[in-house]
Design a protein around this motif. Structure first.
Motif, mmCIF file in Angstrom:
data_model
loop_
_atom_site.group_PDB
_atom_site.id
_atom_site.type_symbol
_atom_site.label_atom_id
_atom_site.label_comp_id
_atom_site.label_asym_id
_atom_site.label_seq_id
_atom_site.Cartn_x
_atom_site.Cartn_y
_atom_site.Cartn_z
ATOM 1 N N LYS A 9 0.808 -1.219 0.000
ATOM 2 C CA LYS A 9 0.000 0.000 0.000
ATOM 3 C C LYS A 9 0.840 1.267 0.000
ATOM 4 O O LYS A 9 0.351 2.341 -0.376
ATOM 5 C CB LYS A 9 -0.965 -0.004 1.187
ATOM 6 N N ASN A 10 2.081 1.171 0.431
ATOM 7 C CA ASN A 10 2.960 2.342 0.404
ATOM 8 C C ASN A 10 3.489 2.636 -0.997
ATOM 9 O O ASN A 10 4.013 3.715 -1.239
ATOM 10 C CB ASN A 10 4.135 2.131 1.360
ATOM 11 N N GLU A 11 3.349 1.671 -1.890
ATOM 12 C CA GLU A 11 3.880 1.810 -3.247
ATOM 13 C C GLU A 11 2.792 1.991 -4.301
ATOM 14 O O GLU A 11 3.070 2.463 -5.408
ATOM 15 C CB GLU A 11 4.726 0.583 -3.604
ATOM 16 N N GLY A 12 1.565 1.615 -4.000
ATOM 17 C CA GLY A 12 0.482 1.728 -4.969
ATOM 18 C C GLY A 12 -0.825 1.241 -4.368
ATOM 19 O O GLY A 12 -0.869 0.742 -3.232
ATOM 20 N N CYS A 13 -1.906 1.390 -5.110
ATOM 21 C CA CYS A 13 -3.220 0.939 -4.646
ATOM 22 C C CYS A 13 -3.266 -0.589 -4.650
ATOM 23 O O CYS A 13 -2.803 -1.230 -5.594
ATOM 24 C CB CYS A 13 -4.317 1.500 -5.548
ATOM 25 N N THR A 14 -3.813 -1.166 -3.612
ATOM 26 C CA THR A 14 -3.822 -2.616 -3.453
ATOM 27 C C THR A 14 -5.196 -3.216 -3.746
ATOM 28 O O THR A 14 -6.200 -2.502 -3.829
ATOM 29 C CB THR A 14 -3.394 -3.013 -2.028
ATOM 30 N N ASN A 15 -5.207 -4.544 -3.920
ATOM 31 C CA ASN A 15 -6.434 -5.311 -4.174
ATOM 32 C C ASN A 15 -7.170 -4.861 -5.429
ATOM 33 O O ASN A 15 -8.400 -4.961 -5.514
ATOM 34 C CB ASN A 15 -7.374 -5.250 -2.965
ATOM 35 N N VAL A 16 -6.452 -4.380 -6.413
ATOM 36 C CA VAL A 16 -7.049 -3.894 -7.660
ATOM 37 C C VAL A 16 -7.265 -5.065 -8.619
ATOM 38 O O VAL A 16 -6.381 -5.897 -8.806
ATOM 39 C CB VAL A 16 -6.145 -2.835 -8.311
ATOM 40 N N GLY A 17 -8.453 -5.112 -9.229
ATOM 41 C CA GLY A 17 -8.747 -6.127 -10.223
ATOM 42 C C GLY A 17 -9.075 -7.496 -9.669
ATOM 43 O O GLY A 17 -9.143 -8.476 -10.414
ATOM 44 N N ARG A 18 -9.333 -7.562 -8.361
ATOM 45 C CA ARG A 18 -9.541 -8.847 -7.712
ATOM 46 C C ARG A 18 -11.012 -9.169 -7.430
ATOM 47 O O ARG A 18 -11.340 -10.228 -6.909
ATOM 48 C CB ARG A 18 -8.767 -8.883 -6.383
ATOM 49 N N SER A 19 -11.925 -8.257 -7.790
ATOM 50 C CA SER A 19 -13.326 -8.470 -7.421
ATOM 51 C C SER A 19 -14.077 -9.357 -8.404
ATOM 52 O O SER A 19 -15.222 -9.729 -8.152
ATOM 53 C CB SER A 19 -14.053 -7.119 -7.279
ATOM 54 N N GLY A 20 -13.466 -9.693 -9.516
ATOM 55 C CA GLY A 20 -14.120 -10.575 -10.492
ATOM 56 C C GLY A 20 -13.725 -10.221 -11.912
ATOM 57 O O GLY A 20 -13.208 -9.135 -12.186
#
Length: 277
Positions: A92-103
């Motif tokens: 999270k300190n380097e970029g947005c996390t959990n992106v593209g993981r919702s389906g």
């Protein structure tokens, strides 16, 4: 292999895509080469440019403008190299996390016209963290008649703008081929036969069944239609967002301490044609 107007090596991928070598995106600006790249993206749906080194945020944006006006609607991470570059990471300190993981999805279904292109560059490549792609036309063509008829009468309702409704199956604005407007993690409901006398709101059970049906068909026959891209240093991908669904593998969020730092830069190009039957 077809002869091309610039010196490059191509490797056609299955079930979609083309790997490209011999083109330096950091310096290439010849109009005839740009035109060829534009045509090849439409033809192959994904172009994977190899050995590009590190492409700066400014240059990433310049390349993106070959395909139209950028549209940046996402969170701005402090370390993004440009306001129009979406920076994602497993830290999270380097970029947005959990992106593209919702389906499985295409980008921008919450817009009146979904994004036309997505351009990706992996600035820091971890040991794992694949991106999965699927050709939407072949997926639709694989459906049995009953499944096709069900999908074809469905319209998705975006969870970000509840009044925004898109047909699930529609014709690609450039090729005319059948494609999907879908996001398995950002859809609040479906409407059957939208704006027809037989219009009806899908029940919760029908909504769940349709989401399950789409996911099941994507993964049919051990994912035979899925292309798994295993990132290598210097990879730069240009994709026809309307023709290709994608999904971030669970390993994209593996801890940095286990797989190393993952930093992916992405830009999106404004859509110009709302999906329509």
């Amino acid at each position: 292999m077809k002869k091309n107007i610039f010196n490059k090596m191509e490797k056609l991928l299955k079930p979609l895509g083309c790997e490209v070598r011999g083109v330096d995106l950091k310096t290439e600006n010849r109009p005839e080469i740009i035109k060829q790249i534009q045509e090849d993206v439409t033809k192959h749906r994904i172009l994977i440019f190899k050995d590009q080194g590190i492409v700066s945020g400014d240059r990433h944006v310049e390349i993106s403008r070959w395909f139209g006006e950028l549209e940046s609607t996402f969170y701005k991470h402090p370390k993004s190299p440009h306001p129009d570059v979406f920076r994602v990471s497993n830290d999270k300190n380097e970029g947005c996390t959990n992106v593209g993981r919702s389906g499985w999805h295409i980008d921008g279904t919450f817009q009146p016209a979904p994004f036309s292109y997505s351009l990706y560059h992996m600035e820091s490549v971890p040991k794992e963290g694949h991106t999965l792609f699927i050709p939407l036309t072949e997926l639709i063509e694989s459906l049995d008649k009953d499944t096709y008829d069900t999908w074809n009468k469905a319209w998705m309702v975006s969870d970000r703008r509840s009044s925004l409704v898109h047909p699930l199956i529609y014709s690609h604005p450039q090729t005319g081929k059948p494609v999907l407007c879908f996001h398995l993690g950002m859809t609040t409901g479906f409407i059957w036969n939208y704006k027809l006398p037989s219009e009806a709101t899908a029940s919760h059970e029908e909504y769940e069944a349709l989401l399950k049906s789409i996911d099941s068909k994507i993964n049919q026959d051990n994912g035979k239609y899925i292309y798994v891209h295993k990132w290598e240093p210097g990879d730069f991908i240009i994709s026809d967002n309307l023709a290709v669904g994608h999904f971030a593998h669970s390993s994209t969020q593996a801890p940095r301490s286990e797989v190393g730092l993952r930093v992916l830069h992405r830009t999106t190009i404004k859509g110009t044609t709302p999906p329509k039957k």
